[in-house]
Design a protein around this motif. Structure first.
Motif, PDB file in Angstrom:
ATOM      1  N   ALA A   1       0.774  -1.254  -0.052  1.00  0.00           N
ATOM      2  CA  ALA A   1      -0.016  -0.024   0.141  1.00  0.00           C
ATOM      3  C   ALA A   1       0.864   1.338  -0.084  1.00  0.00           C
ATOM      4  CB  ALA A   1      -1.028   0.095   1.227  1.00  0.00           C
ATOM      5  N   GLU A   2       2.138   1.096   0.663  1.00  0.00           N
ATOM      6  CA  GLU A   2       3.066   2.205   0.618  1.00  0.00           C
ATOM      7  C   GLU A   2       3.382   2.840  -0.580  1.00  0.00           C
ATOM      8  OE1 GLU A   2       6.902   3.890   2.907  1.00  0.00           O
ATOM      9  OE2 GLU A   2       5.875   1.927   3.749  1.00  0.00           O
ATOM     10  N   ASN A   3       3.660   1.850  -1.560  1.00  0.00           N
ATOM     11  CA  ASN A   3       4.251   2.083  -2.614  1.00  0.00           C
ATOM     12  C   ASN A   3       3.279   2.029  -3.789  1.00  0.00           C
ATOM     13  OD1 ASN A   3       7.270   2.655  -1.992  1.00  0.00           O
ATOM     14  ND2 ASN A   3       7.053   0.524  -1.163  1.00  0.00           N
ATOM     15  N   SER A   4       1.902   1.533  -3.651  1.00  0.00           N
ATOM     16  CA  SER A   4       1.066   1.364  -4.387  1.00  0.00           C
ATOM     17  C   SER A   4       1.531   0.479  -5.523  1.00  0.00           C
ATOM     18  CB  SER A   4       0.517   2.634  -5.127  1.00  0.00           C
ATOM     19  OG  SER A   4       0.050   3.527  -4.127  1.00  0.00           O
ATOM     20  N   THR A   5       2.033  -0.690  -5.202  1.00  0.00           N
ATOM     21  CA  THR A   5       2.637  -1.640  -6.031  1.00  0.00           C
ATOM     22  C   THR A   5       2.287  -3.280  -5.551  1.00  0.00           C
ATOM     23  OG1 THR A   5       4.698  -1.756  -5.127  1.00  0.00           O
ATOM     24  CG2 THR A   5       4.543  -0.240  -7.012  1.00  0.00           C
ATOM     25  N   THR A   6       2.076  -3.984  -6.449  1.00  0.00           N
ATOM     26  CA  THR A   6       2.088  -5.635  -6.094  1.00  0.00           C
ATOM     27  C   THR A   6       3.729  -6.159  -5.974  1.00  0.00           C
ATOM     28  OG1 THR A   6       2.032  -6.292  -8.139  1.00  0.00           O
ATOM     29  CG2 THR A   6      -0.038  -5.731  -7.200  1.00  0.00           C
ATOM     30  N   GLN A   7       3.999  -6.708  -5.069  1.00  0.00           N
ATOM     31  CA  GLN A   7       5.267  -7.570  -4.594  1.00  0.00           C
ATOM     32  C   GLN A   7       5.280  -8.977  -4.883  1.00  0.00           C
ATOM     33  OE1 GLN A   7       7.935  -5.709  -4.481  1.00  0.00           O
ATOM     34  NE2 GLN A   7       7.029  -3.701  -4.180  1.00  0.00           N
ATOM     35  N   ARG A   8       6.256  -9.604  -5.572  1.00  0.00           N
ATOM     36  CA  ARG A   8       6.344 -11.071  -5.525  1.00  0.00           C
ATOM     37  C   ARG A   8       6.408 -11.683  -4.370  1.00  0.00           C
ATOM     38  NH1 ARG A   8       8.016 -15.491  -8.930  1.00  0.00           N
ATOM     39  NH2 ARG A   8       9.157 -16.901  -7.825  1.00  0.00           N
ATOM     40  N   LEU A   9       5.560 -12.638  -3.990  1.00  0.00           N
ATOM     41  CA  LEU A   9       5.765 -13.345  -2.661  1.00  0.00           C
ATOM     42  C   LEU A   9       6.118 -14.677  -2.838  1.00  0.00           C
ATOM     43  CD1 LEU A   9       2.161 -12.688  -0.933  1.00  0.00           C
ATOM     44  CD2 LEU A   9       4.393 -11.470  -0.624  1.00  0.00           C
ATOM     45  N   ARG A  10       5.584 -15.486  -3.800  1.00  0.00           N
ATOM     46  CA  ARG A  10       6.489 -16.728  -4.426  1.00  0.00           C
ATOM     47  C   ARG A  10       5.957 -17.155  -5.745  1.00  0.00           C
ATOM     48  NH1 ARG A  10       2.550 -17.190  -0.178  1.00  0.00           N
ATOM     49  NH2 ARG A  10       0.542 -18.235  -0.662  1.00  0.00           N
ATOM     50  N   GLY A  11       6.581 -18.041  -6.312  1.00  0.00           N
ATOM     51  CA  GLY A  11       5.839 -18.807  -7.657  1.00  0.00           C
ATOM     52  C   GLY A  11       4.371 -19.324  -7.275  1.00  0.00           C
ATOM     53  N   LYS A  12       3.721 -19.415  -8.326  1.00  0.00           N
ATOM     54  CA  LYS A  12       2.304 -20.040  -8.332  1.00  0.00           C
ATOM     55  C   LYS A  12       2.276 -21.329  -7.975  1.00  0.00           C
ATOM     56  CE  LYS A  12      -1.892 -19.203  -8.114  1.00  0.00           C
ATOM     57  NZ  LYS A  12      -2.386 -18.561  -7.239  1.00  0.00           N
ATOM     58  N   GLU A  13       1.698 -21.672  -7.117  1.00  0.00           N
ATOM     59  CA  GLU A  13       1.461 -23.146  -6.765  1.00  0.00           C
ATOM     60  C   GLU A  13       0.423 -23.593  -7.556  1.00  0.00           C
ATOM     61  OE1 GLU A  13       1.175 -20.776  -4.439  1.00  0.00           O
ATOM     62  OE2 GLU A  13       2.717 -21.161  -2.656  1.00  0.00           O
ATOM     63  N   GLY A  14       0.487 -25.117  -7.749  1.00  0.00           N
ATOM     64  CA  GLY A  14      -0.657 -25.613  -8.477  1.00  0.00           C
ATOM     65  C   GLY A  14      -1.326 -26.857  -7.531  1.00  0.00           C
ATOM     66  N   GLU A  15      -2.280 -27.499  -8.134  1.00  0.00           N
ATOM     67  CA  GLU A  15      -2.736 -28.510  -7.310  1.00  0.00           C
ATOM     68  C   GLU A  15      -1.812 -29.495  -6.633  1.00  0.00           C
ATOM     69  OE1 GLU A  15      -5.697 -30.359  -9.400  1.00  0.00           O
ATOM     70  OE2 GLU A  15      -6.241 -28.617 -10.329  1.00  0.00           O
ATOM     71  N   VAL A  16      -0.912 -29.776  -7.357  1.00  0.00           N
ATOM     72  CA  VAL A  16       0.092 -30.991  -6.798  1.00  0.00           C
ATOM     73  C   VAL A  16       0.990 -30.292  -5.785  1.00  0.00           C
ATOM     74  CG1 VAL A  16       2.230 -32.092  -7.612  1.00  0.00           C
ATOM     75  CG2 VAL A  16       0.296 -31.899  -9.234  1.00  0.00           C
ATOM     76  N   ASP A  17       1.332 -28.879  -6.057  1.00  0.00           N
ATOM     77  CA  ASP A  17       2.101 -28.302  -4.929  1.00  0.00           C
ATOM     78  C   ASP A  17       1.381 -28.372  -3.622  1.00  0.00           C
ATOM     79  OD1 ASP A  17       4.286 -27.549  -6.568  1.00  0.00           O
ATOM     80  OD2 ASP A  17       2.899 -25.842  -7.540  1.00  0.00           O
ATOM     81  N   TYR A  18       0.065 -28.155  -3.469  1.00  0.00           N
ATOM     82  CA  TYR A  18      -0.646 -28.084  -2.299  1.00  0.00           C
ATOM     83  C   TYR A  18      -0.885 -29.607  -1.691  1.00  0.00           C
ATOM     84  CZ  TYR A  18      -1.923 -23.121  -2.452  1.00  0.00           C
ATOM     85  OH  TYR A  18      -1.742 -21.636  -2.418  1.00  0.00           O
ATOM     86  N   ARG A  19      -0.490 -30.549  -2.735  1.00  0.00           N
ATOM     87  CA  ARG A  19      -0.598 -31.888  -2.162  1.00  0.00           C
ATOM     88  C   ARG A  19      -2.112 -32.300  -1.574  1.00  0.00           C
ATOM     89  NH1 ARG A  19       3.190 -33.013   1.845  1.00  0.00           N
ATOM     90  NH2 ARG A  19       3.257 -30.327   2.123  1.00  0.00           N
ATOM     91  N   TYR A  20      -3.157 -31.732  -2.556  1.00  0.00           N
ATOM     92  CA  TYR A  20      -4.623 -32.257  -1.793  1.00  0.00           C
ATOM     93  C   TYR A  20      -4.711 -33.487  -1.497  1.00  0.00           C
ATOM     94  CZ  TYR A  20      -6.296 -27.315  -2.892  1.00  0.00           C
ATOM     95  OH  TYR A  20      -6.461 -26.168  -2.887  1.00  0.00           O
ATOM     96  N   MET A  21      -5.302 -34.006  -0.504  1.00  0.00           N
ATOM     97  CA  MET A  21      -5.732 -35.379  -0.170  1.00  0.00           C
ATOM     98  C   MET A  21      -7.005 -35.218   0.607  1.00  0.00           C
ATOM     99  SD  MET A  21      -3.379 -36.361   2.937  1.00  0.00           S
ATOM    100  CE  MET A  21      -4.342 -37.544   3.667  1.00  0.00           C
ATOM    101  N   PRO A  22      -7.826 -36.351   0.479  1.00  0.00           N
ATOM    102  CA  PRO A  22      -9.081 -36.247   1.363  1.00  0.00           C
ATOM    103  C   PRO A  22      -8.620 -36.405   2.799  1.00  0.00           C
ATOM    104  CG  PRO A  22      -9.102 -38.229  -0.359  1.00  0.00           C
ATOM    105  CD  PRO A  22      -7.617 -37.574  -0.373  1.00  0.00           C
ATOM    106  N   GLU A  23      -9.498 -35.623   3.483  1.00  0.00           N
ATOM    107  CA  GLU A  23      -9.450 -35.569   5.151  1.00  0.00           C
ATOM    108  C   GLU A  23      -9.762 -36.990   5.601  1.00  0.00           C
ATOM    109  OE1 GLU A  23      -8.873 -35.293   8.614  1.00  0.00           O
ATOM    110  OE2 GLU A  23      -8.292 -33.295   7.452  1.00  0.00           O
ATOM    111  N   PRO A  24      -8.972 -37.687   6.172  1.00  0.00           N
ATOM    112  CA  PRO A  24      -9.248 -38.987   6.751  1.00  0.00           C
ATOM    113  C   PRO A  24     -10.032 -38.986   7.984  1.00  0.00           C
ATOM    114  CG  PRO A  24      -6.902 -38.485   7.255  1.00  0.00           C
ATOM    115  CD  PRO A  24      -7.535 -37.562   6.371  1.00  0.00           C
TER     116      PRO A  24
END
Length: 583
Positions: free
Chosen positions: A331-354
């Motif tokens: 907000a101070e500089n009115s810009t967006t800043q990189r946080l990390r590369g974009k994760e996909g489904e595989v990066d989040y390792r979705y799995m059914p809640e057992p």
């Protein structure tokens, strides 16, 4: 006496605050010494804090102005911006999603934590069934189709405000799918009608809150496990910079109307992740999207989209390629800043809640929720604009705005208005519009002036209806009623009793008696001057002449009304004045 040692830079921190408050530079020959005596303030000094604050505001305004003018969303622009929203709304429940710890936004840090919120080993989640009702109301309000069977999944990522190392959400089988939200120029202020597709509505648990305390970061786990619905939209084109903010405002209004989410963006009850991509106008394929996380106000959403679209366009025009990223808003500089590369489904390792069974919705539960749904904002505007009430769409929206999402509740402003209309006697045609003027302009104006919320309105519906009844039945004049209304804030009597006791009712005068009073006003020096000017303006059709004519007539009418103590309707005085000027 030993001489004072030479001051080192570290001693600067020991000087009194008053020394540092003013921006002034002493002569080079003046030695600075420690003293317990407050120095005299030069006349031309400027407080550092005030000057710094003003300079920061100027700089921020310049940056916002530069970012807002850097790119145009108009159809004439060669670029088209596409936006997708992921809205996280906290459900209106007393307890958390998987525990009996209370939900709270004002409690001291880490005071509402259960064992599962802290992710202690061996603790298993147990679904709180009360969250299903507001979640279903949210899904149905967005015209989604609830799934008879939905399941929970684990979304793995490591961050200090998520003690378990994963978030319980619904990815593969969400609560509801395939909804839509319609925005119109009349009701929502968009440039053209927008039909927004809702991809899915899913239940998930909230994460904790990180509190910056340099050089450390503190974590408050009160919010961990709070029940959320995540509303995911399909991408939609932006034809104006404010469109995304208006979509969020509409979603917030809908959720509040059905009592699914009562905390808005201003209280942190609703947050948005915004996916932004750009493409050349006419291209069919969408550009590479970047996600901007955790935007917490409508203005921030608008500013972040503008800045990110400008950034991506600059990259493409320079021959580069936009990389899929997760970004944050500075907000101070009115810009967006990189946080990390974009994760996909595989990066989040979705799995059914057992540890959680499937959620199966009984048909009678769905039917009960449908039949008990309150009216949505668009439905209320349509109802209030119908011949039954006769309000303009603008006035109907004003009532909804004051309601703050309470329009389905007995203490809502809309319910107050409807009750006043139902109590006014006689119930003549057009009484709904008259009551609307009194509720919105007269009573609403007084509440605003006295800085009172509608929840603290001291004028009950039956007393306001009594006042309006006296006006529409010609028992008192409008000015008398306007003078009475402020007294109702402290006087508990009904207006009818006040009018009777203080003889404020309308004076019974025939036309001849009223004409004599008007003649008396016109025969004064001021009155003769007014008559002369009115006769000179007769037949003059210029724009300025009509305005002057109204002002002169208003002077005479007002003079007569004051003479009679406001006990005669202004329309009668105006008619008598017409007759005298025609002679």
């Amino acid at each position: 006496m030993r001489p004072l040692p030479r001051l080192q830079p570290s001693i600067f921190s020991l000087l009194c605050r008053q020394c540092l408050q003013y921006k002034w530079r002493p002569p080079a020959t003046l030695a600075r010494c420690l003293s317990t005596i407050a120095p005299e303030t030069p006349d031309n000094t400027i407080p550092i804090a005030a000057e710094f604050q003003k300079s920061q505001k100027r700089a921020l305004k310049e940056r916002h102005k530069a970012s807002s003018s850097a790119f145009s969303f108009s159809p004439s622009s060669p670029w088209e911006v596409t936006c997708g929203l992921e809205v996280h709304a906290q459900l209106n429940t007393v307890r958390k999603l998987f525990s009996y710890a209370k939900t709270s936004t004002t409690a001291p840090p880490n005071s509402h934590i259960s064992l599962i919120d802290a992710a202690l080993p061996g603790i298993q989640p147990t679904l709180n069934p009360t969250i299903l009702l507001p979640a279903l109301r949210a899904a149905l309000a967005l015209q989604c189709t609830p799934a008879r069977l939905s399941r929970f999944d684990r979304k793995h990522y490591f961050y200090w405000d998520q003690p378990a190392g994963y978030q319980i959400t619904q990815f593969y089988q969400p609560l509801a799918r395939d909804g839509k939200l319609v925005l119109t120029p009349e009701n929502d202020g968009v440039t053209s009608q927008l039909e927004l597709k809702i991809r899915q509505v899913q239940i998930e648990q909230d994460t904790g809150k990180t509190i910056a305390a340099p050089p450390n970061s503190l974590v408050d786990l009160n919010r961990v496990g709070a029940p959320l619905v995540e509303i995911i939209t399909d991408p939609f084109p932006l034809d104006a910079v404010e469109t995304a903010g208006k979509v969020l405002a509409k979603i917030q209004a809908v959720l509040r109307a059905v009592d699914a989410c009562v905390l808005g963006m201003e209280w942190g009850g609703l947050r948005a992740d915004v996916n932004v991509s750009v493409r050349r106008r006419g291209d069919t394929a969408l550009g590479q999207r970047c996600e901007i996380k955790n935007l917490s106000s409508f203005k921030v959403v608008t500013d972040a989209i503008t800045a990110e679209a400008t950034r991506q366009i600059g990259i493409v025009e320079a021959g580069g390629e936009v990389q899929g990223e997760t970004r944050g808003w500075d907000a101070e500089n009115s810009t967006t800043q990189r946080l990390r590369g974009k994760e996909g489904e595989v990066d989040y390792r979705y799995m059914p809640e057992p540890d959680l069974p499937a959620v199966v919705l009984a048909p009678d539960l769905l039917e009960m929720v449908k039949v008990t749904m309150p009216l949505l904002p668009d439905q209320i505007i349509e109802e209030l604009s119908s011949p039954t009430y006769g309000l303009s769409a603008k006035d109907a929206r004003t009532l909804l705005l004051w309601d703050e999402g309470r329009n389905g509740q007995p203490n809502s402003v809309v319910a107050f208005y409807k009750k006043v209309v139902s109590l006014v006697v006689p119930a003549t045609p057009g009484v709904g519009k008259v009551v609307g003027n009194w509720v919105i302009h007269e009573l609403g104006g007084l509440l605003t002036t006295r800085e009172l919320s509608w929840a603290k309105n001291p004028v009950e519906a039956y007393r306001l209806s009594d006042l309006v009844s006296l006006v529409v039945s010609d028992k008192i004049t409008g000015p008398t009623a306007k003078a009475l209304l402020p007294r109702l804030f402290t006087d508990a009597r009904i207006p009818r009793k006040i009018v009777a006791k203080e003889n404020l009712g309308m004076t019974l005068m025939n036309d001849a008696e009223l004409e004599a009073v008007v003649r008396g006003v016109l025969e004064t020096e001021e009155g003769k001057n007014v008559v002369k000017q009115l006769l000179e303006l007769k037949g003059d059709e210029k724009k300025g002449s009509e305005k002057k004519r109204k002002g002169l007539r208003g002077f005479v009418v007002g003079k007569v009304m004051r003479t009679l103590g406001g006990k005669v309707k202004a329309e009668r005085v105006d008619g008598v004045l017409d007759g005298l000027l025609a002679k």
